[in-house]
Design a protein around this motif. Structure first.
Motif, PDB file in Angstrom:
ATOM      1  N   ASP A   1      -0.376   9.264  -9.205  1.00 22.52           N
ATOM      2  CA  ASP A   1      -0.522   8.075  -9.540  1.00 22.52           C
ATOM      3  C   ASP A   1       0.311   7.633 -10.770  1.00 22.52           C
ATOM      4  OD1 ASP A   1      -1.826   9.785 -11.331  1.00 22.52           O
ATOM      5  OD2 ASP A   1      -3.514   8.375 -11.728  1.00 22.52           O
ATOM      6  N   ARG A   2       1.333   8.278 -11.035  1.00 23.10           N
ATOM      7  CA  ARG A   2       2.289   7.918 -12.117  1.00 23.10           C
ATOM      8  C   ARG A   2       3.301   6.835 -11.711  1.00 23.10           C
ATOM      9  NH1 ARG A   2      -0.106  12.086 -13.220  1.00 23.10           N
ATOM     10  NH2 ARG A   2       0.816  13.794 -14.748  1.00 23.10           N
ATOM     11  N   VAL A   3       3.569   6.006 -12.785  1.00 19.85           N
ATOM     12  CA  VAL A   3       4.310   4.909 -12.658  1.00 19.85           C
ATOM     13  C   VAL A   3       5.619   4.857 -13.714  1.00 19.85           C
ATOM     14  CG1 VAL A   3       4.147   2.217 -13.200  1.00 19.85           C
ATOM     15  CG2 VAL A   3       2.206   3.464 -12.234  1.00 19.85           C
ATOM     16  N   LEU A   4       6.776   4.667 -13.216  1.00 22.20           N
ATOM     17  CA  LEU A   4       7.925   4.883 -14.014  1.00 22.20           C
ATOM     18  C   LEU A   4       8.295   3.382 -14.320  1.00 22.20           C
ATOM     19  CD1 LEU A   4      10.310   6.526 -14.927  1.00 22.20           C
ATOM     20  CD2 LEU A   4      11.582   5.554 -13.071  1.00 22.20           C
ATOM     21  N   VAL A   5       8.300   2.978 -15.601  1.00 20.64           N
ATOM     22  CA  VAL A   5       8.499   1.937 -16.390  1.00 20.64           C
ATOM     23  C   VAL A   5       9.538   1.787 -17.306  1.00 20.64           C
ATOM     24  CG1 VAL A   5       6.360   1.216 -16.369  1.00 20.64           C
ATOM     25  CG2 VAL A   5       7.142   2.134 -18.224  1.00 20.64           C
TER      26      VAL A   5
ATOM     27  N   ALA B   1       6.410  -1.971  -7.738  1.00 18.14           N
ATOM     28  CA  ALA B   1       7.813  -2.063  -8.352  1.00 18.14           C
ATOM     29  C   ALA B   1       8.181  -3.567  -8.658  1.00 18.14           C
ATOM     30  CB  ALA B   1       9.098  -1.463  -7.563  1.00 18.14           C
ATOM     31  N   GLY B   2       8.597  -3.857  -9.912  1.00 18.88           N
ATOM     32  CA  GLY B   2       9.019  -5.404  -9.984  1.00 18.88           C
ATOM     33  C   GLY B   2       7.876  -6.104 -10.978  1.00 18.88           C
ATOM     34  N   ASP B   3       6.683  -5.388 -11.097  1.00 16.21           N
ATOM     35  CA  ASP B   3       5.547  -6.012 -11.784  1.00 16.21           C
ATOM     36  C   ASP B   3       6.001  -6.120 -13.073  1.00 16.21           C
ATOM     37  OD1 ASP B   3       4.124  -6.785  -9.509  1.00 16.21           O
ATOM     38  OD2 ASP B   3       2.882  -5.034  -9.705  1.00 16.21           O
TER      39      ASP B   3
ATOM     40  N   THR C   1       8.689  -3.404 -17.374  1.00 17.32           N
ATOM     41  CA  THR C   1       8.939  -3.752 -15.893  1.00 17.32           C
ATOM     42  C   THR C   1       8.844  -2.441 -15.037  1.00 17.32           C
ATOM     43  OG1 THR C   1      10.592  -5.329 -16.660  1.00 17.32           O
ATOM     44  CG2 THR C   1      10.531  -4.461 -14.103  1.00 17.32           C
ATOM     45  N   VAL C   2       7.926  -2.553 -13.978  1.00 12.76           N
ATOM     46  CA  VAL C   2       7.728  -1.353 -13.199  1.00 12.76           C
ATOM     47  C   VAL C   2       8.664  -1.098 -12.228  1.00 12.76           C
ATOM     48  CG1 VAL C   2       6.381  -0.407 -11.439  1.00 12.76           C
ATOM     49  CG2 VAL C   2       5.152  -1.759 -13.346  1.00 12.76           C
ATOM     50  N   LEU C   3       9.574   0.165 -12.331  1.00 12.00           N
ATOM     51  CA  LEU C   3      10.823   0.289 -11.623  1.00 12.00           C
ATOM     52  C   LEU C   3      10.337   1.300 -10.345  1.00 12.00           C
ATOM     53  CD1 LEU C   3      13.082   1.479 -14.428  1.00 12.00           C
ATOM     54  CD2 LEU C   3      12.846  -0.747 -13.407  1.00 12.00           C
ATOM     55  N   ALA C   4       9.207   2.061 -10.430  1.00 13.40           N
ATOM     56  CA  ALA C   4       8.848   3.181  -9.371  1.00 13.40           C
ATOM     57  C   ALA C   4       7.510   3.351  -9.410  1.00 13.40           C
ATOM     58  CB  ALA C   4       9.783   4.002  -9.243  1.00 13.40           C
ATOM     59  N   VAL C   5       6.630   3.639  -8.494  1.00 14.03           N
ATOM     60  CA  VAL C   5       5.474   4.104  -8.367  1.00 14.03           C
ATOM     61  C   VAL C   5       5.137   5.409  -7.610  1.00 14.03           C
ATOM     62  CG1 VAL C   5       4.394   1.857  -8.988  1.00 14.03           C
ATOM     63  CG2 VAL C   5       4.951   2.355  -6.603  1.00 14.03           C
ATOM     64  N   GLY C   6       4.379   6.290  -7.826  1.00 16.87           N
ATOM     65  CA  GLY C   6       3.895   7.224  -6.913  1.00 16.87           C
ATOM     66  C   GLY C   6       3.112   6.720  -5.768  1.00 16.87           C
ATOM     67  N   PRO C   7       2.848   7.481  -4.720  1.00 12.68           N
ATOM     68  CA  PRO C   7       2.016   7.051  -3.698  1.00 12.68           C
ATOM     69  C   PRO C   7       0.573   6.943  -3.900  1.00 12.68           C
ATOM     70  CG  PRO C   7       2.507   9.575  -3.578  1.00 12.68           C
ATOM     71  CD  PRO C   7       2.985   8.857  -4.708  1.00 12.68           C
ATOM     72  N   GLY C   8      -0.027   7.475  -5.103  1.00 13.09           N
ATOM     73  CA  GLY C   8      -1.389   7.218  -5.478  1.00 13.09           C
ATOM     74  C   GLY C   8      -2.192   8.602  -5.604  1.00 13.09           C
TER      75      GLY C   8
END
Length: 99
Positions: free
Chosen positions: A11-15, A64-66, A42-49
């Motif tokens: 559940d990691r988010v790269l910003v 991504a993009g949020d 800005t969110v660049l990439a997200v994990g699957p959950g």
């Protein structure tokens, strides 16, 4: 574009944080020490959950993009191709901006 080679897990988010304001509206240059910490990103990439106890996949709440609001402290600094990004858990993100 280095973040395209990096995929967060679980559940990691790269910003990528927005840049701090260096000049006031009146035109005064601000030194680095007086610049506040930027909490928008800005969110660049997200994990699957993440997987719950029953084995079901819980998807990440951002994509991504949020544009998101981050806590003042926390996150893991990641440097990719001499550029700084941050990794946050999905639950650590305070909210997202809606247009």
């Amino acid at each position: 574009m280095a973040f395209r080679k990096f995929l967060p897990l679980f559940d990691r988010v790269l910003v990528e944080r927005f840049t701090a304001e260096t000049v006031t509206k009146g035109g005064i240059m601000l030194p680095e020490k007086s610049q506040g910490k930027v909490l928008q990103a800005t969110v660049l990439a997200v994990g699957p959950g993440n997987v719950n106890q029953k084995g079901n996949l819980l998807p990440v709440s951002v994509k991504a993009g949020d544009k998101v609001l981050l806590p003042e402290y926390g996150g893991t600094k990641v440097t990719l191709d001499d550029k700084e990004y941050f990794l946050f858990r999905d639950g650590d993100i305070l909210g997202k901006y809606v247009e």
